[in-house]
Motif scaffolding. Structure first.
Motif, PDB file in Angstrom:
ATOM      1  N   ASN A 235       0.773  -1.253   0.463  1.00 38.44           N
ATOM      2  CA  ASN A 235       0.185   0.133   0.045  1.00 38.44           C
ATOM      3  C   ASN A 235       1.338   1.405  -0.247  1.00 38.44           C
ATOM      4  O   ASN A 235       1.985   0.923   1.503  1.00 38.44           O
ATOM      5  N   ILE A 236       0.835   2.464  -0.865  1.00 36.86           N
ATOM      6  CA  ILE A 236       1.231   3.095  -0.588  1.00 36.86           C
ATOM      7  C   ILE A 236       0.936   4.346  -0.593  1.00 36.86           C
ATOM      8  O   ILE A 236      -0.245   4.856  -0.749  1.00 36.86           O
ATOM      9  N   VAL A 237       1.575   5.071   0.643  1.00 38.26           N
ATOM     10  CA  VAL A 237       1.151   5.426   1.851  1.00 38.26           C
ATOM     11  C   VAL A 237       2.598   7.187   1.987  1.00 38.26           C
ATOM     12  O   VAL A 237       3.446   7.222   1.217  1.00 38.26           O
ATOM     13  N   GLY A 238       2.750   7.757   3.206  1.00 31.00           N
ATOM     14  CA  GLY A 238       2.828   9.073   2.962  1.00 31.00           C
ATOM     15  C   GLY A 238       4.392   8.484   3.979  1.00 31.00           C
ATOM     16  O   GLY A 238       4.510   7.392   4.839  1.00 31.00           O
ATOM     17  N   ILE A 239       5.524   9.207   4.405  1.00 31.12           N
ATOM     18  CA  ILE A 239       6.527   9.007   4.989  1.00 31.12           C
ATOM     19  C   ILE A 239       5.925   8.412   6.454  1.00 31.12           C
ATOM     20  O   ILE A 239       6.477   8.110   7.191  1.00 31.12           O
ATOM     21  N   ASP A 240       4.595   9.203   6.854  1.00 34.83           N
ATOM     22  CA  ASP A 240       4.763   9.219   8.215  1.00 34.83           C
ATOM     23  C   ASP A 240       3.991   8.086   8.539  1.00 34.83           C
ATOM     24  O   ASP A 240       3.375   8.160  10.227  1.00 34.83           O
ATOM     25  N   GLU A 241       3.652   7.156   7.686  1.00 36.30           N
ATOM     26  CA  GLU A 241       2.700   6.606   7.837  1.00 36.30           C
ATOM     27  C   GLU A 241       3.234   5.262   7.439  1.00 36.30           C
ATOM     28  O   GLU A 241       1.974   3.840   7.728  1.00 36.30           O
ATOM     29  N   LEU A 242       4.561   4.893   6.775  1.00 33.62           N
ATOM     30  CA  LEU A 242       5.459   3.633   6.203  1.00 33.62           C
ATOM     31  C   LEU A 242       4.880   2.453   7.514  1.00 33.62           C
ATOM     32  O   LEU A 242       5.342   2.999   8.860  1.00 33.62           O
ATOM     33  N   ASP A 243       5.168   0.893   7.404  1.00 28.89           N
ATOM     34  CA  ASP A 243       5.281   0.161   7.871  1.00 28.89           C
ATOM     35  C   ASP A 243       5.499  -1.029   7.218  1.00 28.89           C
ATOM     36  O   ASP A 243       4.388  -1.512   7.020  1.00 28.89           O
ATOM     37  N   PRO A 244       6.571  -1.704   7.023  1.00 26.05           N
ATOM     38  CA  PRO A 244       7.144  -1.956   5.773  1.00 26.05           C
ATOM     39  C   PRO A 244       6.688  -3.336   6.315  1.00 26.05           C
ATOM     40  O   PRO A 244       6.514  -4.485   5.323  1.00 26.05           O
ATOM     41  N   LEU A 245       6.619  -3.870   7.532  1.00 28.30           N
ATOM     42  CA  LEU A 245       5.910  -5.155   8.049  1.00 28.30           C
ATOM     43  C   LEU A 245       4.395  -5.582   7.931  1.00 28.30           C
ATOM     44  O   LEU A 245       4.085  -6.320   7.572  1.00 28.30           O
ATOM     45  N   LYS A 246       3.938  -4.396   7.838  1.00 25.44           N
ATOM     46  CA  LYS A 246       2.952  -4.339   7.043  1.00 25.44           C
ATOM     47  C   LYS A 246       2.222  -4.343   5.320  1.00 25.44           C
ATOM     48  O   LYS A 246       0.599  -4.051   5.442  1.00 25.44           O
ATOM     49  N   GLY A 247       2.707  -3.494   5.418  1.00 25.64           N
ATOM     50  CA  GLY A 247       2.777  -3.651   3.388  1.00 25.64           C
ATOM     51  C   GLY A 247       2.731  -1.876   3.375  1.00 25.64           C
ATOM     52  O   GLY A 247       2.742  -2.176   1.357  1.00 25.64           O
ATOM     53  N   LYS A 248       2.901  -1.342   3.958  1.00 24.58           N
ATOM     54  CA  LYS A 248       2.607  -0.294   3.904  1.00 24.58           C
ATOM     55  C   LYS A 248       3.942   0.520   3.275  1.00 24.58           C
ATOM     56  O   LYS A 248       5.032   0.560   4.405  1.00 24.58           O
ATOM     57  N   ILE A 249       4.457   1.091   2.095  1.00 27.45           N
ATOM     58  CA  ILE A 249       6.206   1.689   2.106  1.00 27.45           C
ATOM     59  C   ILE A 249       5.588   3.500   1.222  1.00 27.45           C
ATOM     60  O   ILE A 249       4.726   3.900   1.124  1.00 27.45           O
TER      61      ILE A 249
END
Length: 189
Positions: free
Chosen positions: A132-146
């Motif tokens: 899931n492509i998100v902002g830098i303040d919400e990234l969480d690589p372990l949950k698939g948020k880059i």
């Protein structure tokens, strides 16, 4: 005990966290964030201001009333925690001020990758990934948020389902075949 051994730096402007995140945003770019990410930052800020900080102030006030502050653990720890809370409040306030909220649901039904998309792709090795492509303040690589500034997100952006994106990795060029692009459904008013 000599105060030189217990004195902490009062320079709160050198917040390493803020510096690291500020460097992650390309020069001249906006600090994109999803509405959910912005709400999480806002909720944390309100929690710190309305609950955590008043509680620590109460504890510090009580500890200070006990007398000698130089060997009062509650007072020393409380003051340190208060500085941490104030530093985090300043950081979150700056992030909210610089945030540019982008609602990914405006692209619902679109098969092209933009900010906020959830993308499923297969790399050259045949491994399937969903990000899931998100902002830098919400990234969480372990949950698939880059982050939208990450190499993978930059390679995928503007591609469509069925396209093959080229990604330069330390091991050489990789090909990412886009299988699916999804966006959240718009919320009806």
């Amino acid at each position: 005990m000599n105060k030189a051994f217990v004195k902490e730096s009062d320079n709160d402007d050198d917040d390493g966290e803020a510096l690291a995140l500020a460097q992650a945003i390309p020069a001249g770019a906006k600090n994109y964030i999803t509405p959910a990410g912005y709400q999480r930052i806002k909720d944390e800020l309100l929690q710190l201001i309305d609950v955590d900080r008043p509680e620590v102030v109460r504890i510090v006030h009580w500890a200070a009333s006990n007398g000698d502050r130089s060997e009062n653990g509650d007072y020393i720890y409380g003051k340190r925690r208060l500085r941490e809370i104030d530093r985090r409040i300043r950081f979150l306030t700056k992030r909210m001020d610089s945030a540019f909220v982008v609602d990914p649901s405006v692209h619902h039904g679109n098969d092209q990758v933009f900010f906020g998309a959830t993308v499923t792709y297969v790399n050259k090795a045949g491994e399937e990934h969903t990000v899931n492509i998100v902002g830098i303040d919400e990234l969480d690589p372990l949950k698939g948020k880059i982050s939208w500034v990450s190499p993978v997100a930059r390679a995928l952006t503007k591609c469509r389902e069925g396209d093959v994106a080229q990604l330069q990795t330390p091991l050489g060029m990789d090909e990412l075949e886009i299988i699916a692009v999804e966006y959240p459904e718009p919320i009806a008013d």
